[in-house]
Design an enzyme around this catalytic site. Structure first.
Site, PDB file in Angstrom:
ATOM      1  NE  ARG A  95      52.327 130.978 141.047  1.00 21.58           N
ATOM      2  CZ  ARG A  95      51.978 130.368 142.333  1.00 21.58           C
ATOM      3  NH1 ARG A  95      53.196 130.504 143.116  1.00 21.58           N
ATOM      4  NH2 ARG A  95      50.796 129.733 142.523  1.00 21.58           N
ATOM      5  CG  ASP A 152      44.912 133.367 140.180  1.00 18.62           C
ATOM      6  OD1 ASP A 152      45.102 134.593 139.675  1.00 18.62           O
ATOM      7  OD2 ASP A 152      45.487 132.503 139.690  1.00 18.62           O
ATOM      8  CG  ASP A 186      42.167 133.333 137.776  1.00 17.38           C
ATOM      9  OD1 ASP A 186      42.263 134.042 136.497  1.00 17.38           O
ATOM     10  OD2 ASP A 186      42.500 132.468 138.131  1.00 17.38           O
TER      11      ASP A 186
HETATM   12  C1  PRP Z   1      50.476 135.699 140.603  1.00 17.14           C
HETATM   13  C2  PRP Z   1      50.835 136.977 141.418  1.00 17.14           C
HETATM   14  C3  PRP Z   1      52.357 137.061 141.447  1.00 17.14           C
HETATM   15  C4  PRP Z   1      52.777 135.575 141.450  1.00 17.14           C
HETATM   16  C5  PRP Z   1      53.337 135.376 142.710  1.00 17.14           C
HETATM   17  O1  PRP Z   1      50.831 135.971 139.287  1.00 17.14           O
HETATM   18  O2  PRP Z   1      50.149 138.115 140.931  1.00 17.14           O
HETATM   19  O3  PRP Z   1      52.713 137.723 140.407  1.00 17.14           O
HETATM   20  O4  PRP Z   1      51.567 134.933 140.991  1.00 17.14           O
HETATM   21  O5  PRP Z   1      53.581 134.114 142.811  1.00 17.14           O
HETATM   22  P1  PRP Z   1      55.306 133.667 143.018  1.00 17.14           P
HETATM   23  O6  PRP Z   1      55.714 134.700 144.032  1.00 17.14           O
HETATM   24  O7  PRP Z   1      55.319 132.124 143.395  1.00 17.14           O
HETATM   25  O8  PRP Z   1      55.741 134.055 141.823  1.00 17.14           O
HETATM   26  P2  PRP Z   1      50.353 134.929 138.049  1.00 17.14           P
HETATM   27  O9  PRP Z   1      51.578 134.206 137.670  1.00 17.14           O
HETATM   28  O10 PRP Z   1      49.103 134.143 138.821  1.00 17.14           O
HETATM   29  O11 PRP Z   1      49.869 135.520 136.950  1.00 17.14           O
HETATM   30  P3  PRP Z   1      48.468 136.578 136.700  1.00 17.14           P
HETATM   31  O12 PRP Z   1      48.883 138.082 137.712  1.00 17.14           O
HETATM   32  O13 PRP Z   1      48.551 136.882 135.425  1.00 17.14           O
HETATM   33  O14 PRP Z   1      47.292 135.792 137.295  1.00 17.14           O
HETATM   34  N1  URA Z   2      49.409 134.074 142.956  1.00 18.42           N
HETATM   35  C1  URA Z   2      48.179 134.448 143.552  1.00 18.42           C
HETATM   36  O1  URA Z   2      47.442 135.074 142.671  1.00 18.42           O
HETATM   37  N2  URA Z   2      47.763 133.704 144.537  1.00 18.42           N
HETATM   38  C2  URA Z   2      48.581 133.103 145.356  1.00 18.42           C
HETATM   39  O2  URA Z   2      48.155 132.603 146.547  1.00 18.42           O
HETATM   40  C3  URA Z   2      49.830 132.713 145.020  1.00 18.42           C
HETATM   41  C4  URA Z   2      50.442 133.190 143.785  1.00 18.42           C
END
Ligand code: PRP
Ligand code: URA
Length: 209
Positions: free
Chosen positions: A104, A200, A203
């Site tokens: 994101r 998150d 993370d």
């Molecule tokens: C997080 C999560 C989803 C997304 C959800 O990923 O794992 O893929 O956010 O958010 P949305 O519904 O608003 O699209 P992130 O982009 O933080 O990447 P990561 O898993 O690499 O931390």
């Molecule tokens: N992605 C995450 O990992 N957590 C949230 O709450 C939203 C998006």
């Protein structure tokens, strides 16, 4: 319109409560997510078609049931979806695993694609997309679009925690896709994080914050 299945089994809910807690460290968080994924896999695959085959036990010949129909594919959305793969593969050891990389954008909160590697016969498979978080729904919706663009017709989405906004987005963009989810939380905050959520997910799985 795709159905929303809320998986409220006590074991799933108990483990999710532990995951939500801020003091839960990466090791426990990862283990709990994997355990929940296994429990969810059991429910998500409940309607797989079956056929009777003839077998021989040590006692006699008989008919017995096996899973038939399309082969399965698990597609985690990187990174956080990786935390759910083992839970599914433990129960479906012959499934193939594809990967879709999306993050994101911190300003716009819109998903940005950076990776896509799928089994060559992905269009012939029943695909289960896994990602713990369904916030705006942008990432899940884009991942499903990427799969459809590569020929996938049978897709289900499995998330741990979502909000109504994200569910609506996926339902509107992909009315053919059923959603399996453990909890529907209240809302998104100003940074588009789920409230109360669990923070998150990526993370917390990988200890990157
Ligand atoms: C997080 C999560 C989803 C997304 C959800 O990923 O794992 O893929 O956010 O958010 P949305 O519904 O608003 O699209 P992130 O982009 O933080 O990447 P990561 O898993 O690499 O931390
Ligand atoms: N992605 C995450 O990992 N957590 C949230 O709450 C939203 C998006």
């Amino acid at each position: 319109m795709g159905q929303v299945h809320v998986l409220d089994h006590p074991l799933i809910q108990h483990k999710l409560t532990l995951m939500r807690q801020v003091e839960t460290g990466a090791k426990d968080f990862r283990e709990l997510l994997s355990e929940i994924a296994t429990l969810m896999c059991y429910e998500v695959t409940r309607d797989l078609p079956m056929e009777e085959i003839e077998i021989e036990t040590p006692i006699c010949k008989c008919k017995s049931r096996v899973i038939t129909g399309k082969k399965l594919g698990i597609v985690p959305i990187l990174r956080a979806g990786l935390g759910m793969v083992d839970g599914f593969v433990n129960l479906i050891p012959t499934c193939k695993v594809g990967h879709i990389g999306l993050y994101r954008d911190p300003e716009t909160h819109l998903p940005v694609e950076y990776y896509c590697k799928l089994p060559p016969d992905v269009g012939e498979r029943e695909i289960i997309v896994v990602d713990p978080m369904l916030a705006t729904g942008g990432s899940s919706s884009d991942a499903i679009s990427m799969l459809k663009a590569r020929g996938c017709k049978n897709i289900r989405l499995v998330c741990l925690v979502g909000v109504p906004e994200g569910i609506t987005k996926v339902q509107q963009d992909h009315p053919d896709v059923d959603i399996f989810i453990a909890a529907i939380d209240e809302k998104l905050n100003e940074n588009k994080y789920i409230v109360p959520g669990l923070g998150d997910a990526g993370d917390r799985i990988f200890g990157t914050k």
